[in-house]
Scaffold this active site. Structure first.
Site, PDB file in Angstrom:
ATOM      1  CD  GLU A   1      -2.825  -1.107  -0.137  1.00 41.92           C
ATOM      2  OE1 GLU A   1      -3.081  -0.023  -0.672  1.00 41.92           O
ATOM      3  OE2 GLU A   1      -3.217  -2.200  -0.610  1.00 41.92           O
TER       4      GLU A   1
ATOM      5  CB  CYS B   1      -1.063   7.358   2.489  1.00 42.62           C
ATOM      6  SG  CYS B   1      -2.205   6.565   3.627  1.00 42.62           S
TER       7      CYS B   1
HETATM    8  P1  NAD Z   1       9.380   4.544   2.623  1.00 46.39           P
HETATM    9  O1  NAD Z   1       8.923   3.869   1.390  1.00 46.39           O
HETATM   10  O2  NAD Z   1      10.565   5.413   2.556  1.00 46.39           O
HETATM   11  O3  NAD Z   1       9.698   3.447   3.757  1.00 46.39           O
HETATM   12  C1  NAD Z   1       8.730   2.480   4.169  1.00 46.39           C
HETATM   13  C2  NAD Z   1       9.455   1.336   4.870  1.00 46.39           C
HETATM   14  O4  NAD Z   1      10.245   0.611   3.912  1.00 46.39           O
HETATM   15  C3  NAD Z   1      10.419   1.791   5.957  1.00 46.39           C
HETATM   16  O5  NAD Z   1      10.359   0.902   7.049  1.00 46.39           O
HETATM   17  C4  NAD Z   1      11.763   1.698   5.248  1.00 46.39           C
HETATM   18  O6  NAD Z   1      12.853   1.546   6.119  1.00 46.39           O
HETATM   19  C5  NAD Z   1      11.559   0.451   4.411  1.00 46.39           C
HETATM   20  N1  NAD Z   1      12.464   0.306   3.269  1.00 46.39           N
HETATM   21  C6  NAD Z   1      13.238   1.253   2.685  1.00 46.39           C
HETATM   22  N2  NAD Z   1      13.900   0.722   1.641  1.00 46.39           N
HETATM   23  C7  NAD Z   1      13.553  -0.578   1.554  1.00 46.39           C
HETATM   24  C8  NAD Z   1      13.873  -1.643   0.667  1.00 46.39           C
HETATM   25  N3  NAD Z   1      14.716  -1.465  -0.359  1.00 46.39           N
HETATM   26  N4  NAD Z   1      13.315  -2.853   0.861  1.00 46.39           N
HETATM   27  C9  NAD Z   1      12.432  -3.039   1.872  1.00 46.39           C
HETATM   28  N5  NAD Z   1      12.087  -2.075   2.756  1.00 46.39           N
HETATM   29  C10 NAD Z   1      12.631  -0.853   2.588  1.00 46.39           C
HETATM   30  O7  NAD Z   1       8.102   5.350   3.186  1.00 46.39           O
HETATM   31  P2  NAD Z   1       8.028   6.334   4.448  1.00 46.39           P
HETATM   32  O8  NAD Z   1       8.747   7.597   4.124  1.00 46.39           O
HETATM   33  O9  NAD Z   1       8.376   5.599   5.687  1.00 46.39           O
HETATM   34  O10 NAD Z   1       6.454   6.600   4.503  1.00 46.39           O
HETATM   35  C11 NAD Z   1       5.796   7.556   3.730  1.00 46.39           C
HETATM   36  C12 NAD Z   1       5.135   6.907   2.524  1.00 46.39           C
HETATM   37  O11 NAD Z   1       4.226   5.904   2.958  1.00 46.39           O
HETATM   38  C13 NAD Z   1       4.299   7.883   1.722  1.00 46.39           C
HETATM   39  O12 NAD Z   1       4.529   7.664   0.353  1.00 46.39           O
HETATM   40  C14 NAD Z   1       2.861   7.509   2.075  1.00 46.39           C
HETATM   41  O13 NAD Z   1       1.907   7.833   1.112  1.00 46.39           O
HETATM   42  C15 NAD Z   1       2.984   6.043   2.274  1.00 46.39           C
HETATM   43  N6  NAD Z   1       1.887   5.525   3.091  1.00 46.39           N
HETATM   44  C16 NAD Z   1       0.921   4.776   2.486  1.00 46.39           C
HETATM   45  C17 NAD Z   1      -0.163   4.304   3.228  1.00 46.39           C
HETATM   46  C18 NAD Z   1      -1.232   3.473   2.596  1.00 46.39           C
HETATM   47  O14 NAD Z   1      -1.908   2.744   3.305  1.00 46.39           O
HETATM   48  N7  NAD Z   1      -1.408   3.550   1.293  1.00 46.39           N
HETATM   49  C19 NAD Z   1      -0.245   4.596   4.598  1.00 46.39           C
HETATM   50  C20 NAD Z   1       0.773   5.357   5.174  1.00 46.39           C
HETATM   51  C21 NAD Z   1       1.836   5.823   4.412  1.00 46.39           C
END
Ligand code: NAD
Length: 483
Positions: free
Chosen positions: A250, A284
């Site tokens: 998501e 989000c």
């Molecule tokens: P991000 O994608 O930077 O990180 C998310 C998670 O993935 C973190 O725990 C991070 O450490 C991990 N990660 C980073 N690189 C990785 C890799 N290569 N492989 C696996 N895991 C990895 O996102 P963020 O900055 O933590 O959160 C903000 C984003 O989340 C925004 O884009 C927002 O829209 C989205 N979001 C979506 C929802 C939804 O339900 N659609 C809800 C909340 C936030």
């Protein structure tokens, strides 16, 4: 010295073999180190995966109601810790006290909800047409799953993945985002105190490359449930799919609220103000595009600017209208988008500047920004900003507004403000988003209905929350039984 916290593996709080740590700062006052966490390595992650794999069969064979009672007790323990957890969430992520209290309550409720659901897992009995005497389905746990979560709802999102995973009999390795790892830790403390058997759920902090990547690649991981940005989610989905893991991502949003001439403009402004600037725009589902009918465009912009200028900023502990950004990089990203908007020719009506004096000097504060004269092709209208920046876009009629709303690669949440039922129905039918609302803000979800996006906001494989939240974590076996 700040409090240092370990990983939680096989029921023990442990240090990383790397012997490295990282600090989390209070975004309202960066002189305060909130806590110190393990900078885990791939080797740490593999130890946690092994613990989860070893615990899986026994947990799967534990009766559903017994699994549910652990979640029920954890919910109760978290409820008893609500005040301190709320304050910690404010200090770590920057939310206002009201926003944080609501989010902690959501986690309490999610654990309670899935504790009940664990009793309902079973299957469906069908009438056999052949030799067999019985024909039925049986829900089984998927196995061992990786849970990767973002910082912006740092207790609700881990809760809405952990609870259904555990209720369904899976074992878990959870990786929180490094900007806010405390809340998942609190959930694990509650589960530990509630008597979760060792190894069933494991918590590993550290970088995506050392913790997230092994979770998506490891052959013993059966499924990966990820929430985060579309950029990272895309690589997670690709990597996990290579070994045919079940994967659910998501991701981001660029959510519109359409304002039609029949709308009460004050109500529309309130809906957009809370939708765009609540949680500092770091949701989000935050509204980032106001698509406004030309008949009410000027009136709307004027009232929206007044609203934005009335937003009180401050440390979340004082419960203002809006807290700081979570981190320096998020702050910089918002400021950069404000510059992009100006360069693209949009009119910055108000806000968009950093606050640097007095009580704001050591925090990541930006005045909420309103751009008008935004063209839907501009980057500020197409890219997720994840800060308090609202783009107001002019539409010459309902059809045009709907086209603009759908003309974006994301498809998470959308709303319309109108008194016209035909418009409302048409909007609900034709909007390309996983969540669609009438006369409501784009943010705010109920825990007992499915949640997920369309288009680039989701892998569109499974939904989260409600009954649908269990689907990802279960497999269906079809049984033909002859005596
Ligand atoms: P991000 O994608 O930077 O990180 C998310 C998670 O993935 C973190 O725990 C991070 O450490 C991990 N990660 C980073 N690189 C990785 C890799 N290569 N492989 C696996 N895991 C990895 O996102 P963020 O900055 O933590 O959160 C903000 C984003 O989340 C925004 O884009 C927002 O829209 C989205 N979001 C979506 C929802 C939804 O339900 N659609 C809800 C909340 C936030």
């Amino acid at each position: 010295m700040p409090e240092e916290y370990g990983n939680y593996v096989s029921g023990e709080w442990t240090e990383s073999e790397s012997a490295e740590t990282f600090d989390v700062l209070n975004p309202a006052n960066t002189n305060e180190v909130v806590a110190r966490f393990q900078q885990s390595s791939t080797a740490d992650t593999e130890v946690a995966i092994k613990a989860a794999v070893d615990a899986q069969k026994k947990w799967a064979n534990t009766p559903g109601p017994e699994r549910g009672s652990v979640l029920q007790d954890a919910s109760q323990i978290l409820a008893e810790r609500k005040t301190e957890t709320t304050e910690l969430l404010v200090r770590e992520e920057g939310k206002t006290r009201s926003e944080a209290a609501g989010e902690v309550q959501r986690a309490i409720d999610i654990f309670a909800y899935y504790s009940q659901k664990s009793m309902d897992l079973g299957g469906v009995v069908k009438s056999p047409s052949g030799r067999e005497k019985e024909l039925y389905t049986k829900s089984e746990p998927l196995g061992t799953v990786g849970i990767i979560t973002p910082w912006n709802y740092p207790i609700a999102i881990p809760a809405w993945k952990l609870a259904p995973a555990l209720a369904a009999g899976n074992t878990v390795v959870a990786k929180p985002a490094s900007a806010a790892p405390n809340m998942t830790r609190v959930l694990f403390e509650c589960l530990d105190e509630a008597g979760l058997p060792n190894g069933v759920a494991n918590y590993v902090t550290g970088p995506g490359s050392e913790v997230g990547v092994p979770l998506t690649e490891h052959e013993d991981i059966d499924g990966v449930s990820f929430t985060g940005s579309t950029a990272v989610g895309t690589t997670v989905a690709q990597t996990a799919s290579e070994s045919l893991k079940r994967v659910q991502c998501e991701m981001g949003g660029k959510n519109p609220t359409v304002v039609m001439p029949s709308a009460d403009i004050d109500e529309a402004v309130e809906i957009l103000g809370v939708g765009a600037f609540g949680t500092t725009g770091q949701s989000c589902t935050a509204a980032s595009r106001a698509i406004v009918h030309e008949q009410v465009f000027d009136e709307f912009v004027e009232a929206m600017v007044e609203y934005a200028e009335s937003v009180k900023l401050g440390s979340g502990l004082t419960d203002p209208d809006m807290g700081p950004h979570v981190s320096q990089s998020e702050l910089e990203s918002t400021l950069e988008y404000v510059e992009i908007g100006k360069e693209e020719g949009a009119t910055l009506e108000t806000g968009g500047e950093q606050l640097t004096d007095g009580e704001y000097a050591d925090g990541y504060y930006v005045h909420p920004a309103v751009f008008s004269d935004v063209d839907n092709d501009m980057r500020i209208a197409q890219e997720e900003i994840f800060g308090p920046v609202l783009s107001v876009i002019r539409a010459d009629g309902f059809k045009h507004a709907l086209e603009l709303a759908n003309d974006v690669e994301y498809g998470l949440s959308a709303s319309i403000v109108t008194q016209d039922l035909t418009e409302a129905d048409e909007f609900l039918n034709r909007i390309e988003t996983g969540v669609a609302k009438v006369n409501e803000k784009t943010t705010g979800l109920e825990l007992h209905v499915p949640f997920g996006g369309y288009k680039q906001s989701s892998t569109n494989t499974y939904r989260e929350q409600g009954d649908a939240g269990l689907d990802f974590f279960t497999s269906t076996k079809t049984i033909y039984r002859n005596h």
